[in-house]
Design an enzyme around this catalytic site. Structure first.
Site, PDB file in Angstrom:
ATOM      1  N   TYR A 190       4.601  20.240   6.035  1.00 31.22           N
ATOM      2  CA  TYR A 190       4.734  21.406   6.621  1.00 31.22           C
ATOM      3  C   TYR A 190       5.622  22.203   5.796  1.00 31.22           C
ATOM      4  O   TYR A 190       5.488  22.301   4.622  1.00 31.22           O
ATOM      5  CB  TYR A 190       5.410  21.042   8.203  1.00 31.22           C
ATOM      6  CG  TYR A 190       5.245  21.913   8.884  1.00 31.22           C
ATOM      7  CD1 TYR A 190       4.005  22.370   9.397  1.00 31.22           C
ATOM      8  CD2 TYR A 190       6.313  22.845   9.633  1.00 31.22           C
ATOM      9  CE1 TYR A 190       3.759  23.183  10.597  1.00 31.22           C
ATOM     10  CE2 TYR A 190       5.972  23.798  10.792  1.00 31.22           C
ATOM     11  CZ  TYR A 190       4.657  24.227  11.187  1.00 31.22           C
ATOM     12  OH  TYR A 190       4.333  25.044  11.841  1.00 31.22           O
ATOM     13  N   GLU A 234       0.929  28.711  18.444  1.00 33.05           N
ATOM     14  CA  GLU A 234       1.636  28.573  17.035  1.00 33.05           C
ATOM     15  C   GLU A 234       1.057  29.784  16.221  1.00 33.05           C
ATOM     16  O   GLU A 234      -0.029  29.970  16.270  1.00 33.05           O
ATOM     17  CB  GLU A 234       1.429  27.438  16.444  1.00 33.05           C
ATOM     18  CG  GLU A 234       2.008  27.130  15.086  1.00 33.05           C
ATOM     19  CD  GLU A 234       3.667  26.793  15.348  1.00 33.05           C
ATOM     20  OE1 GLU A 234       4.559  27.016  14.615  1.00 33.05           O
ATOM     21  OE2 GLU A 234       3.926  26.273  16.563  1.00 33.05           O
ATOM     22  N   ASP A 235       2.080  30.516  15.657  1.00 30.79           N
ATOM     23  CA  ASP A 235       1.825  31.643  14.866  1.00 30.79           C
ATOM     24  C   ASP A 235       0.803  32.729  15.240  1.00 30.79           C
ATOM     25  O   ASP A 235       0.032  33.147  14.575  1.00 30.79           O
ATOM     26  CB  ASP A 235       1.526  30.842  13.307  1.00 30.79           C
ATOM     27  CG  ASP A 235       2.567  30.326  12.657  1.00 30.79           C
ATOM     28  OD1 ASP A 235       3.734  30.458  13.326  1.00 30.79           O
ATOM     29  OD2 ASP A 235       2.310  29.701  11.513  1.00 30.79           O
ATOM     30  N   ARG A 246      -0.202  35.524  12.239  1.00 31.90           N
ATOM     31  CA  ARG A 246       1.154  35.509  11.827  1.00 31.90           C
ATOM     32  C   ARG A 246       1.510  34.278  11.070  1.00 31.90           C
ATOM     33  O   ARG A 246       2.307  33.533  11.823  1.00 31.90           O
ATOM     34  CB  ARG A 246       2.231  36.178  12.564  1.00 31.90           C
ATOM     35  CG  ARG A 246       3.553  36.412  12.006  1.00 31.90           C
ATOM     36  CD  ARG A 246       4.384  36.554  12.967  1.00 31.90           C
ATOM     37  NE  ARG A 246       4.854  35.548  13.986  1.00 31.90           N
ATOM     38  CZ  ARG A 246       5.696  34.598  13.440  1.00 31.90           C
ATOM     39  NH1 ARG A 246       6.369  34.610  12.421  1.00 31.90           N
ATOM     40  NH2 ARG A 246       5.864  33.363  14.346  1.00 31.90           N
ATOM     41  N   ARG A 275       2.080   1.620  -3.431  1.00 32.61           N
ATOM     42  CA  ARG A 275       1.259   2.365  -4.398  1.00 32.61           C
ATOM     43  C   ARG A 275       0.902   3.709  -4.070  1.00 32.61           C
ATOM     44  O   ARG A 275       0.998   4.576  -5.164  1.00 32.61           O
ATOM     45  CB  ARG A 275      -0.164   1.481  -4.111  1.00 32.61           C
ATOM     46  CG  ARG A 275      -1.236   1.895  -4.919  1.00 32.61           C
ATOM     47  CD  ARG A 275      -2.314   0.924  -4.689  1.00 32.61           C
ATOM     48  NE  ARG A 275      -3.575   1.263  -5.326  1.00 32.61           N
ATOM     49  CZ  ARG A 275      -4.627   2.151  -4.645  1.00 32.61           C
ATOM     50  NH1 ARG A 275      -4.252   2.452  -3.230  1.00 32.61           N
ATOM     51  NH2 ARG A 275      -5.597   2.595  -5.363  1.00 32.61           N
ATOM     52  N   ALA A 294      10.291  35.757  17.637  1.00 33.05           N
ATOM     53  CA  ALA A 294      11.294  34.559  17.349  1.00 33.05           C
ATOM     54  C   ALA A 294      12.551  35.153  17.589  1.00 33.05           C
ATOM     55  O   ALA A 294      13.156  34.427  18.532  1.00 33.05           O
ATOM     56  CB  ALA A 294      11.231  34.199  16.035  1.00 33.05           C
ATOM     57  N   GLN A 337       0.798  -1.141   0.017  1.00 36.13           N
ATOM     58  CA  GLN A 337       0.050   0.005  -0.160  1.00 36.13           C
ATOM     59  C   GLN A 337       0.842   1.258   0.077  1.00 36.13           C
ATOM     60  O   GLN A 337       0.549   2.213  -0.661  1.00 36.13           O
ATOM     61  CB  GLN A 337      -0.941   0.080   1.198  1.00 36.13           C
ATOM     62  CG  GLN A 337      -2.018  -1.098   0.999  1.00 36.13           C
ATOM     63  CD  GLN A 337      -2.821  -1.159   2.498  1.00 36.13           C
ATOM     64  OE1 GLN A 337      -2.143  -1.046   3.538  1.00 36.13           O
ATOM     65  NE2 GLN A 337      -4.052  -1.072   2.459  1.00 36.13           N
ATOM     66  N   ASN A 365      10.996  32.097   7.014  1.00 32.52           N
ATOM     67  CA  ASN A 365      10.002  31.205   6.146  1.00 32.52           C
ATOM     68  C   ASN A 365       9.357  32.085   5.359  1.00 32.52           C
ATOM     69  O   ASN A 365       8.647  33.229   6.098  1.00 32.52           O
ATOM     70  CB  ASN A 365       9.699  30.445   7.243  1.00 32.52           C
ATOM     71  CG  ASN A 365      10.378  29.225   7.679  1.00 32.52           C
ATOM     72  OD1 ASN A 365      11.285  28.753   7.099  1.00 32.52           O
ATOM     73  ND2 ASN A 365      10.172  28.978   8.943  1.00 32.52           N
ATOM     74  N   ASP A 408       5.952  27.745  20.314  1.00 33.76           N
ATOM     75  CA  ASP A 408       6.961  27.210  19.520  1.00 33.76           C
ATOM     76  C   ASP A 408       7.577  28.281  18.795  1.00 33.76           C
ATOM     77  O   ASP A 408       8.833  28.144  18.545  1.00 33.76           O
ATOM     78  CB  ASP A 408       6.405  26.115  18.688  1.00 33.76           C
ATOM     79  CG  ASP A 408       7.384  25.266  17.911  1.00 33.76           C
ATOM     80  OD1 ASP A 408       8.266  24.951  18.572  1.00 33.76           O
ATOM     81  OD2 ASP A 408       7.312  25.360  16.615  1.00 33.76           O
ATOM     82  N   ASP A 409       6.958  29.484  18.322  1.00 35.45           N
ATOM     83  CA  ASP A 409       7.641  30.493  17.477  1.00 35.45           C
ATOM     84  C   ASP A 409       8.500  31.093  18.254  1.00 35.45           C
ATOM     85  O   ASP A 409       9.740  31.678  17.867  1.00 35.45           O
ATOM     86  CB  ASP A 409       6.724  31.183  17.241  1.00 35.45           C
ATOM     87  CG  ASP A 409       5.622  30.870  16.393  1.00 35.45           C
ATOM     88  OD1 ASP A 409       5.812  29.977  15.441  1.00 35.45           O
ATOM     89  OD2 ASP A 409       4.624  30.715  16.570  1.00 35.45           O
ATOM     90  N   LYS A 444       1.294  20.790  12.321  1.00 31.91           N
ATOM     91  CA  LYS A 444       2.330  20.760  13.354  1.00 31.91           C
ATOM     92  C   LYS A 444       1.755  19.183  14.162  1.00 31.91           C
ATOM     93  O   LYS A 444       2.852  18.438  14.753  1.00 31.91           O
ATOM     94  CB  LYS A 444       1.965  21.780  14.486  1.00 31.91           C
ATOM     95  CG  LYS A 444       3.224  22.082  15.093  1.00 31.91           C
ATOM     96  CD  LYS A 444       4.328  23.076  14.460  1.00 31.91           C
ATOM     97  CE  LYS A 444       5.419  23.402  15.302  1.00 31.91           C
ATOM     98  NZ  LYS A 444       6.069  24.366  14.709  1.00 31.91           N
ATOM     99  N   ASN A 467       2.988  39.092  16.763  1.00 28.48           N
ATOM    100  CA  ASN A 467       4.193  39.674  17.410  1.00 28.48           C
ATOM    101  C   ASN A 467       3.671  40.335  18.929  1.00 28.48           C
ATOM    102  O   ASN A 467       3.997  40.076  20.107  1.00 28.48           O
ATOM    103  CB  ASN A 467       4.959  40.554  17.056  1.00 28.48           C
ATOM    104  CG  ASN A 467       5.987  39.583  16.068  1.00 28.48           C
ATOM    105  OD1 ASN A 467       6.115  38.507  16.102  1.00 28.48           O
ATOM    106  ND2 ASN A 467       6.331  40.364  14.789  1.00 28.48           N
TER     107      ASN A 467
END
Length: 623
Positions: free
Chosen positions: A141, A286-287, A196, A96, A346, A93, A450, A309-310, A214, A290
């Site tokens: 991601y 996350e994101d 952001r 495939r 960041a 699988q 990024n 995480d940022d 994530k 600021n």
């Protein structure tokens, strides 16, 4: 590569005792050691035969195996005849899927195909992702997820997470929304308000792709159980007029709500999450924009099991790269001056993590801050601007003339490291890179913005201009570069080296609060995991992507030790063998038998019938 991402826990007694998988490169436990066997029986996950049958089972991604169901399972579970009469292995699988995936015209088409696979067959999705992590991680991601978010209204097919809006602003209303999620065993939430997204700005409700992606990495790179994961989008509107005019837009068509009402919604969200899923439920931010990211981290860090995480993840992975570079430069981090282009959440998080490491190496906080130079949109952060600086930036203000010229700053400061977090394409010009090379035999240049289109310079530019002397890292992946016959493999400063392991440790050991010391521990562990061959032959300052799951387990072990030592780990009793405990909890990407094995009782206890006295039947005796 496939074998390196095979499961770390045991799905059957046979595999438990004898295993050739190379994920852990050794048996999880010694079958001849009674103590190890006892711990295995305590820690192993238990199989429960699903209550679902027939078409309902086939439409449940967590249970569906497609044509890999055995004939016994097909008959027992009521799906015989609903599938083609072929019996495939998971390897077939996966082959495939990959064959079809590689025929797709572009990365967005690959993202859509993988998204559909996740909706149909969860195990196979993670098997394909884990076996091809280097190839597919840029699809699920960054950078492809950024494009997927931009096109989300057009490619939307099935719901992937929960949406909490400003119109749901109460603990009770949010609790009801959380209760609509099918899993009751949620242990990790990734939440964004979409303000952001990567370097793309305000994408509003289209930002749901970020927590979805994530959490896919939580599973693939740390072995978090998919049932434990919940992606959430906080929709308070968007200030992106293009989206408000987009007929495909899937969010509230209103300007962003800010101020007290916004804070009230976030407060109620945090309270509802812990009320529904428990105080130890991990909530990753996350994101966020600021203006909110640091503020919310300060607001909730000591009250909940949460991190951003940022800020913290990015800081940790950048410090990991810098620590790996010190193995080449032969200088401690505390001996370097560092210039940051960009002073947002960041970049400031990275600077503060660098200060923590420098303090660990013997400097005072003031001495460490003197080593850090930051440039924001208004130029070098100096004492002349003190009246308009935030408290976090004031400690990095320098007694230097105001300037917006990065080259001038580099010439004045003579830094050993230049870190870009500005989203200004090409900000690291040829002249600046040459100046860094003139100052240092092995200059450290990190272009971290990024997606790839926003990077301050490309890997090829950095290696070519420096003639291969640069120690380079980027935020998004770049192709390998060959200069004068020598192959260079650019390191990607991807938070994925850090956040899955920290999250795994926090979830498994029920950590009450996550402080920066955990991320510094993770940074050191990542730096230690870079091989000498990577550093010397390829100038690669981060570990190989295929090693991330093992690194995540090592980070989780360190998290456990640290948190039990300071009293923030609340899992009781404390596991005797923490690594063994972790390895038995992580997700298995191999299909498992869905039906529990039957077992017998002693014949005397399972005998049918027992002599009973004759019951008088009055009605039959009547004449």
């Amino acid at each position: 590569m496939a074998s390196l991402f095979r499961p770390l826990h045991l799905s059957s007694q046979t595999r438990a005792l004898s295993r050739s998988s190379a994920v852990a490169s050794h048996q999880i436990h010694d079958p001849d050691d009674p103590k190890q066997v006892a711990l295995y029986k305590l820690y192993r996950p238990e199989r429960v035969t699903p209550a679902k049958r027939g078409v309902e089972l086939l439409k449940t991604p967590r249970l569906n195996k497609g044509m890999a169901f055995s004939i016994y399972e097909r008959q027992y579970l009521g799906i015989h005849g609903l599938l083609p009469p072929a019996f495939m292995t998971e390897e077939q699988q996966a082959y495939r899927i990959m064959t079809k995936l590689r025929q797709q015209p572009d990365n967005l088409a690959k993202y859509i195909q993988l998204d559909g696979l996740q909706d149909r067959n969860e195990k196979l999705f993670y098997r394909v992702l884990c076996d091809n992590i280097k190839e597919l991680m840029p699809i699920v991601y960054t950078p492809t997820v950024g494009l997927a978010c931009q096109k989300f209204g057009f490619i939307y097919r099935n719901p992937k997470g929960l949406y909490v809006t400003i119109n749901d602003n109460s603990i009770s209303k949010i609790y009801q929304i959380l209760s609509n999620w099918p899993s009751t065993d949620v242990k990790a939430i990734v939440v964004t308000d979409g303000e952001r997204i990567l370097g793309l700005g305000d994408l509003g409700a289209y930002g749901i792709g970020i927590p979805v992606g994530k959490l896919a990495l939580y599973v693939a790179l740390a072995g978090m159980q998919p049932d434990w994961c919940l992606p959430v989008l906080i929709d308070v509107g968007t200030d992106n007029q293009e989206l408000l005019n987009d007929p495909f837009y899937t969010g509230l068509r209103r300007k962003r709500v800010r101020g007290a009402e916004y804070d009230s919604l976030l407060d109620n969200f945090m309270k509802a999450c812990t009320k529904r899923f428990g105080q130890n439920c991990l909530i990753q931010f996350e994101d966020f924009g600021n203006q909110n990211a640091y503020r919310l981290l300060d607001r909730y860090q000591q009250k909940y099991c949460m991190f951003n995480d940022d800020i913290q993840g990015t800081a940790s992975v950048v410090v990991a790269g810098l620590l790996a570079c010190t193995r080449v430069t032969k200088k401690k981090l505390s001996q370097e001056k560092i210039v940051f282009l960009g002073a947002g959440g960041a970049a400031t998080g990275v600077a503060e993590m660098c200060v923590l490491q420098m303090i660990h190496e013997g400097l005072t906080e003031e001495e460490a801050c003197e080593k850090i130079y930051m440039i924001d949109i208004d130029g070098l952060i100096t004492k002349n601007r003190a009246a308009h600086l935030s408290d976090r930036h004031k400690k990095f203000a320098k007694d230097l003339p105001d300037t917006k010229n990065l080259l001038e700053v580099v010439k004045t400061v003579q830094p050993g490291a230049l870190i870009g977090a500005s989203t200004v394409t090409g900000a690291f010009s040829e002249e600046i890179i040459k100046e860094m090379c003139a100052i240092n035999p092995r200059p450290i240049i990190f272009a971290l913005s990024n997606p790839t289109s926003k990077a301050e310079c490309t890997a090829e530019q950095a290696y070519t201009i420096s003639n291969g002397s640069v120690l380079f890292a980027s935020g998004s992946p770049f192709d390998n570069v060959t200069i004068n016959g020598k192959l260079y493999k650019p390191g990607q400063g991807n938070n994925a080296f850090v956040f899955p392991g920290v999250a795994l440790g926090a979830v498994l050991f029920k950590v009450s609060h996550i402080d920066n010391s955990l991320f510094l521990l993770a940074a050191r562990k990542v730096a230690e995991s870079v091989s000498e061959k990577s550093l010397s032959e390829y100038s690669r300052i981060y570990p190989r992507l295929k090693d991330i799951r093992e690194i995540s387990i090592k980070i989780a072990v360190e998290v456990a030790k640290h948190c039990y030592a300071n009293g923030t780990a609340t899992l009781y009793p404390e596991p005797e063998d923490k690594e063994l405990f972790i390895r038995h909890q992580v997700y298995d990407v191999e299909y498992e038998d869905l039906i529990n094995r039957t077992y017998t009782w002693p014949s005397k206890d399972s005998m049918h019938g027992f002599p009973v006295p004759v019951i008088r039947r009055n009605s039959m005796d009547d004449e």
